[in-house]
Design a protein around this motif. Structure first.
Motif, PDB file in Angstrom:
ATOM      1  N   HIS A  71       0.849  -1.187   0.000  1.00  0.00           N
ATOM      2  CA  HIS A  71       0.000   0.000   0.000  1.00  0.00           C
ATOM      3  C   HIS A  71       0.886   1.239   0.000  1.00  0.00           C
ATOM      4  O   HIS A  71       1.928   1.270   0.658  1.00  0.00           O
ATOM      5  N   TYR A  72       0.444   2.268  -0.726  1.00  0.00           N
ATOM      6  CA  TYR A  72       1.173   3.541  -0.717  1.00  0.00           C
ATOM      7  C   TYR A  72       0.201   4.674  -0.969  1.00  0.00           C
ATOM      8  O   TYR A  72      -0.595   4.621  -1.918  1.00  0.00           O
ATOM      9  N   GLY A  73       0.278   5.696  -0.142  1.00  0.00           N
ATOM     10  CA  GLY A  73      -0.583   6.850  -0.356  1.00  0.00           C
ATOM     11  C   GLY A  73      -0.310   7.953   0.633  1.00  0.00           C
ATOM     12  O   GLY A  73       0.386   7.777   1.637  1.00  0.00           O
ATOM     13  N   SER A  74      -0.871   9.106   0.339  1.00  0.00           N
ATOM     14  CA  SER A  74      -0.760  10.238   1.244  1.00  0.00           C
ATOM     15  C   SER A  74      -1.388   9.884   2.581  1.00  0.00           C
ATOM     16  O   SER A  74      -2.363   9.129   2.652  1.00  0.00           O
ATOM     17  N   GLN A  75      -0.851  10.443   3.644  1.00  0.00           N
ATOM     18  CA  GLN A  75      -1.405  10.235   4.979  1.00  0.00           C
ATOM     19  C   GLN A  75      -2.253  11.424   5.420  1.00  0.00           C
ATOM     20  O   GLN A  75      -2.725  11.469   6.561  1.00  0.00           O
ATOM     21  N   ASN A  76      -2.454  12.369   4.524  1.00  0.00           N
ATOM     22  CA  ASN A  76      -3.175  13.606   4.847  1.00  0.00           C
ATOM     23  C   ASN A  76      -4.581  13.562   4.264  1.00  0.00           C
ATOM     24  O   ASN A  76      -4.766  13.467   3.049  1.00  0.00           O
ATOM     25  N   CYS A  77      -5.580  13.631   5.130  1.00  0.00           N
ATOM     26  CA  CYS A  77      -6.973  13.553   4.695  1.00  0.00           C
ATOM     27  C   CYS A  77      -7.411  14.862   4.046  1.00  0.00           C
ATOM     28  O   CYS A  77      -7.197  15.941   4.599  1.00  0.00           O
ATOM     29  N   LYS A 122     -13.648  16.542  -0.243  1.00  0.00           N
ATOM     30  CA  LYS A 122     -13.921  17.384  -1.406  1.00  0.00           C
ATOM     31  C   LYS A 122     -14.065  18.847  -0.998  1.00  0.00           C
ATOM     32  O   LYS A 122     -13.604  19.748  -1.697  1.00  0.00           O
ATOM     33  N   HIS A 123     -14.701  19.068   0.146  1.00  0.00           N
ATOM     34  CA  HIS A 123     -14.846  20.451   0.621  1.00  0.00           C
ATOM     35  C   HIS A 123     -13.492  21.041   0.995  1.00  0.00           C
ATOM     36  O   HIS A 123     -13.217  22.220   0.731  1.00  0.00           O
ATOM     37  N   ASP A 124     -12.627  20.223   1.604  1.00  0.00           N
ATOM     38  CA  ASP A 124     -11.268  20.687   1.933  1.00  0.00           C
ATOM     39  C   ASP A 124     -10.529  21.120   0.667  1.00  0.00           C
ATOM     40  O   ASP A 124      -9.841  22.148   0.659  1.00  0.00           O
ATOM     41  N   PHE A 125     -10.660  20.313  -0.393  1.00  0.00           N
ATOM     42  CA  PHE A 125      -9.979  20.641  -1.644  1.00  0.00           C
ATOM     43  C   PHE A 125     -10.460  21.973  -2.189  1.00  0.00           C
ATOM     44  O   PHE A 125      -9.659  22.818  -2.609  1.00  0.00           O
ATOM     45  N   MET A 126     -11.772  22.181  -2.178  1.00  0.00           N
ATOM     46  CA  MET A 126     -12.299  23.428  -2.714  1.00  0.00           C
ATOM     47  C   MET A 126     -11.908  24.628  -1.855  1.00  0.00           C
ATOM     48  O   MET A 126     -11.695  25.732  -2.361  1.00  0.00           O
ATOM     49  N   ALA A 127     -11.785  24.418  -0.554  1.00  0.00           N
ATOM     50  CA  ALA A 127     -11.325  25.501   0.316  1.00  0.00           C
ATOM     51  C   ALA A 127      -9.889  25.890  -0.034  1.00  0.00           C
ATOM     52  O   ALA A 127      -9.540  27.078  -0.056  1.00  0.00           O
ATOM     53  N   LEU A 128      -9.052  24.894  -0.343  1.00  0.00           N
ATOM     54  CA  LEU A 128      -7.684  25.173  -0.778  1.00  0.00           C
ATOM     55  C   LEU A 128      -7.680  25.911  -2.111  1.00  0.00           C
ATOM     56  O   LEU A 128      -6.883  26.830  -2.332  1.00  0.00           O
ATOM     57  N   PHE A 129      -8.587  25.499  -3.013  1.00  0.00           N
ATOM     58  CA  PHE A 129      -8.657  26.176  -4.310  1.00  0.00           C
ATOM     59  C   PHE A 129      -9.074  27.636  -4.149  1.00  0.00           C
ATOM     60  O   PHE A 129      -8.524  28.524  -4.817  1.00  0.00           O
ATOM     61  N   LEU A 130     -10.040  27.905  -3.287  1.00  0.00           N
ATOM     62  CA  LEU A 130     -10.464  29.282  -3.052  1.00  0.00           C
ATOM     63  C   LEU A 130      -9.308  30.122  -2.520  1.00  0.00           C
ATOM     64  O   LEU A 130      -9.114  31.274  -2.928  1.00  0.00           O
ATOM     65  N   GLU A 131      -8.518  29.525  -1.616  1.00  0.00           N
ATOM     66  CA  GLU A 131      -7.366  30.241  -1.068  1.00  0.00           C
ATOM     67  C   GLU A 131      -6.329  30.514  -2.148  1.00  0.00           C
ATOM     68  O   GLU A 131      -5.773  31.618  -2.245  1.00  0.00           O
ATOM     69  N   ALA A 132      -6.076  29.499  -2.996  1.00  0.00           N
ATOM     70  CA  ALA A 132      -5.053  29.638  -4.038  1.00  0.00           C
ATOM     71  C   ALA A 132      -5.493  30.613  -5.133  1.00  0.00           C
ATOM     72  O   ALA A 132      -4.671  31.371  -5.658  1.00  0.00           O
TER      73      ALA A 132
END
Length: 243
Positions: A151-157, A160-170
């Motif tokens: 198994h391999y993947g990011s450990q940071n949750c 979808k709402h978190d992603f859009m909040a990051l997009f708004l900030e960026a």
């Protein structure tokens, strides 16, 4: 997702060549992060065409079937990864993330999930892990080949709402247009993916040692690097409309 990987595995066995097969985190239930990863989750069994793969079977069942076919080939290692993102040639080619951004910049009529725990992972990190696995497998005798599934993947949750909040900030659009949260409760109604499909990196990190690549965290900086260049025209149009 089924017959072709098996044919590659047969060639791998005949030539004693190591093979890495990418699989998905969607082959088991949300909290059941066991190495076996079965039974497959009953996800997307609603017949929706956009979730159907090449053989017509739901995505999760396809991946399970593929893994079952490959488990008998000694030189095959299965690498399960979560949803991936990475540099884009075209703005809509990455699926979910680009669709979320595009809807926000146009109709903005979607509700964004705060329920499912997702772990989007940079494809560049996965590529580095595949190289490390292949290099190590090529140097080991056949009787010392690695375990069958990693198994391999990011450990940071990131929901979808978190992603859009990051997009708004960026994008700097937070003062122009907001995103709508999906406050459906602990488990939204209808057929949805599992709650939490976090992958443990413990085994692959132990196996690769110094060659292990720590997954980067999806951040404002990464959104600025990957998505903003493709959506600048749309972002400016939203700003002009709001002015």
């Amino acid at each position: 997702n089924t017959d072709l990987p098996k044919q590659f595995a047969e060639c791998s066995g005949k030539t004693s060549t190591p093979m890495i097969q990418l699989s998905s985190e969607y082959v088991w239930g949300g909290a059941d992060n066991t190495e076996e990863g079965y039974p497959a989750v009953p996800v997307w069994d609603t017949g929706e065409q956009r979730f159907m793969g090449e053989s017509g079977a739901p995505y999760a069942k396809q991946k399970r079937s593929m893994e079952e076919q490959l488990q008998h080939f000694e030189r095959v290692t299965i690498l399960r990864v979560p949803a991936l993102y990475g540099p884009l040639l075209q703005k809509m080619e990455d699926g979910t993330c680009a669709q979320l951004i595009n809807n926000y910049l146009t109709k903005n009529d979607w509700k964004h999930d705060i329920w499912q725990r997702r772990y989007p992972t940079d494809a560049r990190d996965v590529a580095a892990i595949i190289v490390a696995l292949m290099q190590k497998a090529a140097t080991l005798p056949e009787h010392m080949q690695p375990k069958r599934v990693y198994h391999y993947g990011s450990q940071n949750c990131v929901t979808k709402h978190d992603f859009m909040a990051l997009f708004l900030e960026a994008s700097g659009l937070g003062d122009v247009r907001q995103v709508t949260r999906d406050n459906a409760g602990e488990r939204p109604p209808g057929s949805r993916p599992p709650y939490d499909v976090k992958l443990s990196n413990e085994d692959i990190q132990k196996y690769l040692g110094n060659e292990f690549v720590k997954p980067r965290v999806l951040s404002k900086k990464i959104i600025e690097e990957i998505w903003l260049p493709h959506f600048q025209v749309d972002i400016q149009a939203v700003r002009a409309t709001a002015a």
